[in-house]
Design an enzyme around this catalytic site. Sequence first.
Site, PDB file in Angstrom:
ATOM      1  N   HIS A 395      31.978  40.934  32.135  1.00  0.00           N
ATOM      2  CA  HIS A 395      30.839  40.846  33.067  1.00  0.00           C
ATOM      3  C   HIS A 395      29.500  40.805  32.335  1.00  0.00           C
ATOM      4  O   HIS A 395      28.469  40.571  32.946  1.00  0.00           O
ATOM      5  CB  HIS A 395      30.848  42.028  34.044  1.00  0.00           C
ATOM      6  CG  HIS A 395      32.008  42.005  34.981  1.00  0.00           C
ATOM      7  ND1 HIS A 395      32.332  40.892  35.734  1.00  0.00           N
ATOM      8  CD2 HIS A 395      32.945  42.948  35.274  1.00  0.00           C
ATOM      9  CE1 HIS A 395      33.413  41.155  36.456  1.00  0.00           C
ATOM     10  NE2 HIS A 395      33.806  42.382  36.192  1.00  0.00           N
ATOM     11  N   ASP A 429      41.409  38.373  34.941  1.00  0.00           N
ATOM     12  CA  ASP A 429      41.036  39.638  35.560  1.00  0.00           C
ATOM     13  C   ASP A 429      40.852  39.388  37.067  1.00  0.00           C
ATOM     14  O   ASP A 429      40.585  38.253  37.486  1.00  0.00           O
ATOM     15  CB  ASP A 429      39.722  40.114  34.929  1.00  0.00           C
ATOM     16  CG  ASP A 429      39.338  41.522  35.314  1.00  0.00           C
ATOM     17  OD1 ASP A 429      39.570  42.436  34.513  1.00  0.00           O
ATOM     18  OD2 ASP A 429      38.786  41.705  36.435  1.00  0.00           O
ATOM     19  N   HIS A 431      38.430  40.226  38.775  1.00  0.00           N
ATOM     20  CA  HIS A 431      37.017  39.942  39.036  1.00  0.00           C
ATOM     21  C   HIS A 431      36.531  38.738  38.247  1.00  0.00           C
ATOM     22  O   HIS A 431      36.985  38.504  37.125  1.00  0.00           O
ATOM     23  CB  HIS A 431      36.169  41.172  38.683  1.00  0.00           C
ATOM     24  CG  HIS A 431      36.641  42.408  39.366  1.00  0.00           C
ATOM     25  ND1 HIS A 431      37.488  43.313  38.757  1.00  0.00           N
ATOM     26  CD2 HIS A 431      36.425  42.864  40.623  1.00  0.00           C
ATOM     27  CE1 HIS A 431      37.763  44.298  39.609  1.00  0.00           C
ATOM     28  NE2 HIS A 431      37.135  44.049  40.753  1.00  0.00           N
ATOM     29  N   ASP A 518      43.962  44.340  36.700  1.00  0.00           N
ATOM     30  CA  ASP A 518      43.561  44.840  38.023  1.00  0.00           C
ATOM     31  C   ASP A 518      43.989  43.904  39.153  1.00  0.00           C
ATOM     32  O   ASP A 518      43.611  44.100  40.304  1.00  0.00           O
ATOM     33  CB  ASP A 518      42.058  45.157  38.090  1.00  0.00           C
ATOM     34  CG  ASP A 518      41.190  44.126  37.389  1.00  0.00           C
ATOM     35  OD1 ASP A 518      41.722  43.053  37.025  1.00  0.00           O
ATOM     36  OD2 ASP A 518      39.992  44.390  37.197  1.00  0.00           O
TER      37      ASP A 518
HETATM   38 ZN   LIG Z   1      38.196  43.501  36.775  1.00  0.00          ZN
END
Ligand SMILES: [Zn+2]
Length: 579
Positions: A395, A429, A431, A518
């Site tokens: 991120h 991931d 996200h 995740d």
């Molecule tokens: Zn994540």
Amino acid sequence: MFRIRKISNPHLSVNIQTMSKIKEIVSQQFPDINPKKIDEISAQLTDSLKYKYQAKIFVAEDEKSTIRGFALFLYMPDLQFCYLDYIAVSPGKTSGGIGGALYERVREEAEAFGALGIFFECLPDDPTLCKDQTTLAQNKKRLAFYERYGARPIVNTRYETTVVPEDDCPPYLVFDGLGVRETLPVAVTRQIFRAILERKYGDYCPETYIKEVVGSVIEDPVQLRPFKYKKKILPELFRTGLPEKKKIFWVINDKHAIHHIREIGYVESPVRIKSIEKELLKTGLFRLGKVKEFSEKPILKIHDPGYVNFFKNVCKSLPPGKSVYPYVFPIRNAARPPKELSVRAGYYCFDTFTPLNKNAYLAARWGVNSALTAAEEMLEGCNLAYVLTRPPGHHAERNVFGGFCYFNNNAIVADYLSLFGNVAILDIDYHHGNGQQQIFYGRKDVFTISIHGHPSFAYPYFSGFKDENGEGEGRGYNLNFPLPETLDGAGYRVTLSKALTAIQKYKPEYLVIALGLDTAKDDPTGTWTLAAKDFEENGRMIGKLKIPTLVVQEGGYKNRSLGMNAKSFFNGLYQGHSK
Ligand SMILES: [Zn+2]
């Protein structure tokens, strides 16, 4: 010290000088060679259609990037065999095991292709074929060297026939079955003989000669010469169990634990690493590497120096145990950083749950060192590597941190490797990998792909949409796959296979996987339901690309299943890659 690097693209600036040096070595080592052949080396690397084979060069360089030797290696995909064109070591220097290291690298590559074996020509060690005593002695030494790997001349054919009667020393065709195969089926061998003579020596060998030699392959199966120099065989070079070199190179960021946010509910915690480590240690698939230290340079190429300095200084200034959470976001005046350090956090951050504390910088910095250690190993010819680290990185953008991330590890290694060929980053991931998307948005030498929960409901909410494709030169080199809130393993694989097809088309030299676990069932930050068997299948699909792959750990917060899911992923990846 030297490392072995693979060259597929001779036109990259880093390779241009190397290629001219290689040509120089060839003309010194093989003075009788037709200069046209030397000029052709670069063309062979890029035009596999014309030559009907894929050519690769492995170059051994020392720490000053001086070339110590190289191997030119061909793979003929239609018949699935490899042909070793040359191994040459720089004259005037002691070879210091370079020839052996190059040959072992070539064998690894042949195994990675799933090839039948390696063929190559070797001058004869038979005094009736080779009259010159000095040459004969050299030939004996060479054949004894290859025999240690089980590679021996093919016998009972007329391969060693001179093209013109006055030629001396007609070469044997030697076969290395990679520790698996000791004989060859007759029909395949005929095709291989023809392919070698036509594609490699077509301008020298007339069709009548080729016909005669191919027609002499009669014995079924085709035999190799019995061992002649037997006592020097290296048994460990035969495939038994898993040799150290074939294991996945594994680096663990051992300084991760100093970054421990003790607030209740902070899911990005040290136990994540322990859960994974414990399970992976049981597999026997990994060899552990020691983290090396790198300068700040590779970080500064990816992150804004203002941000890097701020992050370093604010961490230093904080008392132990105290965390600063950014809470003021300078939307109006983003051009001027606020003076107060803790307020300034909001200038360099995009969310309210990624804290700064005394050790965050050190842990993140050491994470980058771990990732770069693995990248160096990739340059030395390693095919699979894994960086187990936290805090995660995907991120973190050029000048902002967030989402538990400070330095974008996967972007830093991708940039580092991109000097040596195109790189694809696949972010799996849950996200969106907004960090590397933003960092490489205008570049086409690093292709960024992310499969993630749709930003309409999943963090980071502001990016990860389908229409974010890159800009300028980078247009078309960012690919997002935002997926619905409810998804199982089978549904996930439909998209994964699309992403892998795009990667295959791009033909990267290296693949970086931003591995988030995740996507698993019951992860506190996700909504999907992937199980261990799904992670195994995902790994296998990625491995089957057979691209040198560096896996960087990102998210994954369901501690009870983290280890099992990581183990399953790597089992699949390894199997896919090695079959
Ligand atoms: Zn994540």
